[in-house]
Motif scaffolding. Structure first.
Motif, mmCIF file in Angstrom:
data_model
loop_
_atom_site.group_PDB
_atom_site.id
_atom_site.type_symbol
_atom_site.label_atom_id
_atom_site.label_comp_id
_atom_site.label_asym_id
_atom_site.label_seq_id
_atom_site.Cartn_x
_atom_site.Cartn_y
_atom_site.Cartn_z
ATOM 1 N N SER A 46 0.834 -1.189 0.000
ATOM 2 C CA SER A 46 0.000 0.000 0.000
ATOM 3 C C SER A 46 0.882 1.258 0.000
ATOM 4 C CB SER A 46 -0.861 -0.005 1.266
ATOM 5 O OG SER A 46 -1.683 1.132 1.293
ATOM 6 N N LEU A 80 7.617 5.096 1.488
ATOM 7 C CA LEU A 80 6.245 4.569 1.516
ATOM 8 C C LEU A 80 5.402 5.296 2.572
ATOM 9 C CD1 LEU A 80 7.181 0.804 1.181
ATOM 10 C CD2 LEU A 80 5.811 2.094 -0.477
ATOM 11 N N SER A 81 5.988 5.477 3.750
ATOM 12 C CA SER A 81 5.252 6.162 4.827
ATOM 13 C C SER A 81 4.898 7.590 4.418
ATOM 14 C CB SER A 81 6.094 6.177 6.114
ATOM 15 O OG SER A 81 6.398 4.876 6.533
ATOM 16 N N LEU A 90 2.035 7.568 1.935
ATOM 17 C CA LEU A 90 0.739 7.278 2.556
ATOM 18 C C LEU A 90 0.251 8.452 3.398
ATOM 19 C CD1 LEU A 90 1.210 3.524 3.544
ATOM 20 C CD2 LEU A 90 -0.461 4.459 1.915
ATOM 21 N N LEU A 116 0.698 -0.336 6.842
ATOM 22 C CA LEU A 116 1.904 -0.516 6.020
ATOM 23 C C LEU A 116 2.812 -1.598 6.592
ATOM 24 C CD1 LEU A 116 3.751 0.232 3.690
ATOM 25 C CD2 LEU A 116 4.644 2.131 5.083
ATOM 26 N N GLN A 149 1.735 -4.927 5.573
ATOM 27 C CA GLN A 149 1.966 -5.114 4.139
ATOM 28 C C GLN A 149 3.416 -5.514 3.884
ATOM 29 O OE1 GLN A 149 -0.281 -3.630 1.139
ATOM 30 N NE2 GLN A 149 -1.523 -4.772 2.602
#
Ligand code: ADP
Ligand code: 6PG
Length: 182
Positions: A25, A123-124, A127, A140, A143
């Motif tokens: 994600s 990624l963080s 998001l 996350l 995931q």
């Protein structure tokens, strides 16, 4: 006298490009998947739209999906790939585990997996910057825990998502064309 029926000399059927844009994600599956499909002039399908409401509600409530939740969804993804009547299709689908990708390949063996790979930090950040999506950033970690990298035997393109969108898109399309022999 009957008109001879001409059969085309070239009996090869045009190659169909089947692509799953995979990753955790926030990796950019929906965003990059749509851009790749547009660049290759083939349809795009967001795997999120193929989830039953029960899965969406479960994730929105902060509970990770399990294998049992995912199998029916992966079946639909595989069927969409196999049954496309276009020159190809791009589907955004996390496809986190090797057995999930094996299930997709059992329906569409020539599927190319484009893995949007990124660090926890990137990624963080992605998001945190996203709004209006059901998936909580807190998922996350689960995931990343579920993610199994692509094996050397899988038709794969692996892209680092820290690149700029234009560079990322160019690299993705070139990689897909390379793997598909286009
Ligand atoms: N290459 C990129 N550079 C900067 N932002 C990106 C990039 N790819 C996606 N994003 C943004 O990151 C967030 C997550 O992208 P999204 O496509 O929703 O990922 P996924 O479908 O894998 O969950 C969105 O807000 C999106 O606009
Ligand atoms: O558990 C999974 O297999 C994934 O969570 C997958 O179902 C998808 O990633 C979610 O629907 C979240 O959507 P985004 O990936 O677009 O954040």
């Amino acid at each position: 006298m009957e008109t001879p029926v001409h059969t085309p000399n070239d009996t090869t059927t045009p190659a169909i490009t089947r692509v799953v844009v995979m990753g955790v994600s926030g990796s950019g599956k929906s965003t990059i998947g749509a851009l790749v499909a547009d660049a290759m002039d083939i349809p795009f399908l967001d795997g999120d739209s193929l989830h039953p409401m029960a899965n969406i509600s479960k994730m929105a409530a902060g509970t990770p999906l399990n294998d049992e939740d995912r199998w029916p969804w992966l079946e639909i993804v595989g069927n969409e790939l196999a049954n496309t009547t276009a020159a190809g299709i791009v589907i955004a689908c996390s496809a986190l585990k090797r057995k999930y990708r094996d299930a997709i390949r059992s329906k569409a063996p020539d599927t190319i997996f484009l893995h949007l790979d990124g660090s926890l930090e990137v990624l963080s950040s992605r998001l945190e910057g996203r709004s209006g999506h059901f998936m909580p950033p807190a998922l996350l970690a689960s995931q990343l825990a579920a993610l199994e990298p692509l094996g050397g035997d899988e038709r794969a393109v692996i892209i680092d998502i820290s690149a700029g969108i234009n560079d990322l898109l160019a690299e993705a399309v070139a990689g897909i064309r390379r793997v598909s022999g286009q």
